[in-house]
Design a protein around this motif. Sequence first.
Motif, short mmCIF file in Angstrom:
data_model
loop_
_atom_site.label_atom_id
_atom_site.label_comp_id
_atom_site.label_asym_id
_atom_site.label_seq_id
_atom_site.Cartn_x
_atom_site.Cartn_y
_atom_site.Cartn_z
N GLU A 111 4.05 -26.77 16.60
CA GLU A 111 3.73 -26.98 18.02
C GLU A 111 2.23 -26.79 18.24
O GLU A 111 1.64 -25.81 17.80
CB GLU A 111 4.52 -26.01 18.90
N THR A 112 1.62 -27.76 18.89
CA THR A 112 0.20 -27.75 19.20
C THR A 112 0.04 -28.34 20.60
O THR A 112 0.95 -29.06 21.06
CB THR A 112 -0.59 -28.57 18.13
N PRO A 113 -1.03 -28.05 21.31
CA PRO A 113 -1.16 -28.56 22.68
C PRO A 113 -1.07 -30.09 22.76
O PRO A 113 -1.67 -30.80 21.96
CB PRO A 113 -2.54 -28.07 23.12
N ILE A 114 -0.32 -30.55 23.74
CA ILE A 114 -0.21 -31.98 24.03
C ILE A 114 -1.35 -32.31 24.98
O ILE A 114 -1.49 -31.69 26.03
CB ILE A 114 1.15 -32.31 24.67
N THR A 115 -2.19 -33.27 24.60
CA THR A 115 -3.36 -33.60 25.41
C THR A 115 -3.16 -34.87 26.24
O THR A 115 -3.90 -35.11 27.19
CB THR A 115 -4.60 -33.76 24.52
N CYS A 116 -2.19 -35.71 25.86
CA CYS A 116 -1.90 -36.92 26.63
C CYS A 116 -0.55 -37.47 26.19
O CYS A 116 -0.03 -37.08 25.14
CB CYS A 116 -2.99 -37.97 26.46
N PHE A 117 0.00 -38.35 26.99
CA PHE A 117 1.24 -39.01 26.62
C PHE A 117 1.34 -40.35 27.31
O PHE A 117 0.63 -40.63 28.28
CB PHE A 117 2.47 -38.14 26.93
N ALA A 118 2.20 -41.20 26.79
CA ALA A 118 2.45 -42.51 27.39
C ALA A 118 3.92 -42.84 27.19
O ALA A 118 4.53 -42.46 26.19
CB ALA A 118 1.58 -43.58 26.74
N VAL A 119 4.48 -43.57 28.15
CA VAL A 119 5.88 -44.00 28.10
C VAL A 119 5.92 -45.50 28.37
O VAL A 119 5.27 -45.97 29.31
CB VAL A 119 6.74 -43.25 29.15
N MET A 120 6.67 -46.24 27.55
CA MET A 120 6.84 -47.67 27.80
C MET A 120 7.57 -47.85 29.12
O MET A 120 8.44 -47.05 29.48
CB MET A 120 7.68 -48.32 26.70
N GLU A 121 7.21 -48.89 29.85
CA GLU A 121 7.82 -49.16 31.14
C GLU A 121 9.34 -49.30 31.06
O GLU A 121 10.06 -48.86 31.94
CB GLU A 121 7.21 -50.43 31.73
N ASP A 122 9.83 -49.86 29.94
CA ASP A 122 11.28 -50.03 29.78
C ASP A 122 11.95 -48.79 29.17
O ASP A 122 13.12 -48.81 28.84
CB ASP A 122 11.59 -51.26 28.94
N LEU A 123 11.20 -47.69 29.04
CA LEU A 123 11.68 -46.41 28.52
C LEU A 123 12.22 -46.51 27.10
O LEU A 123 13.13 -45.78 26.71
CB LEU A 123 12.74 -45.80 29.45
#
Length: 117
Positions: free
Chosen positions: A34-46
């Motif tokens: 586990e390390t800090p999450i600095t960003c994320f993205a999700v596809m529009e269709d999940l």
Amino acid sequence: PSACVKFFKVDKRDDSGQPQCVREFKIFGEEIAETPITCFAVMEDLSMLACGLQSGQVLLFKGNLLRKTRLVGSATPPHQVIECGAPLTHLSFCQKHELANSKEKKSLTLYSYDQES
């Protein structure tokens, strides 16, 4: 505490009046520290979730993110781990439809911050 992703239906409420949580899964398993999450993205269709980490790794989860069955990745190794080498500052998905052969192409764009510049 382990980092997790939660999906809510904001138009439905639980017994305490909060938005209804419809899916929850852990980001880190035994294989990834586990390390800090600095960003994320999700596809529009999940269909995909990417988590950018301070360590420069990107964890890519594929599958129906709202389905109750096990995701490829969730709480087990992610479907793919991409090594960038520098902390990630932004992730984004791009989805293209090619009419000539009716295929859909998906790509992931990574941005990192180089502290030496």
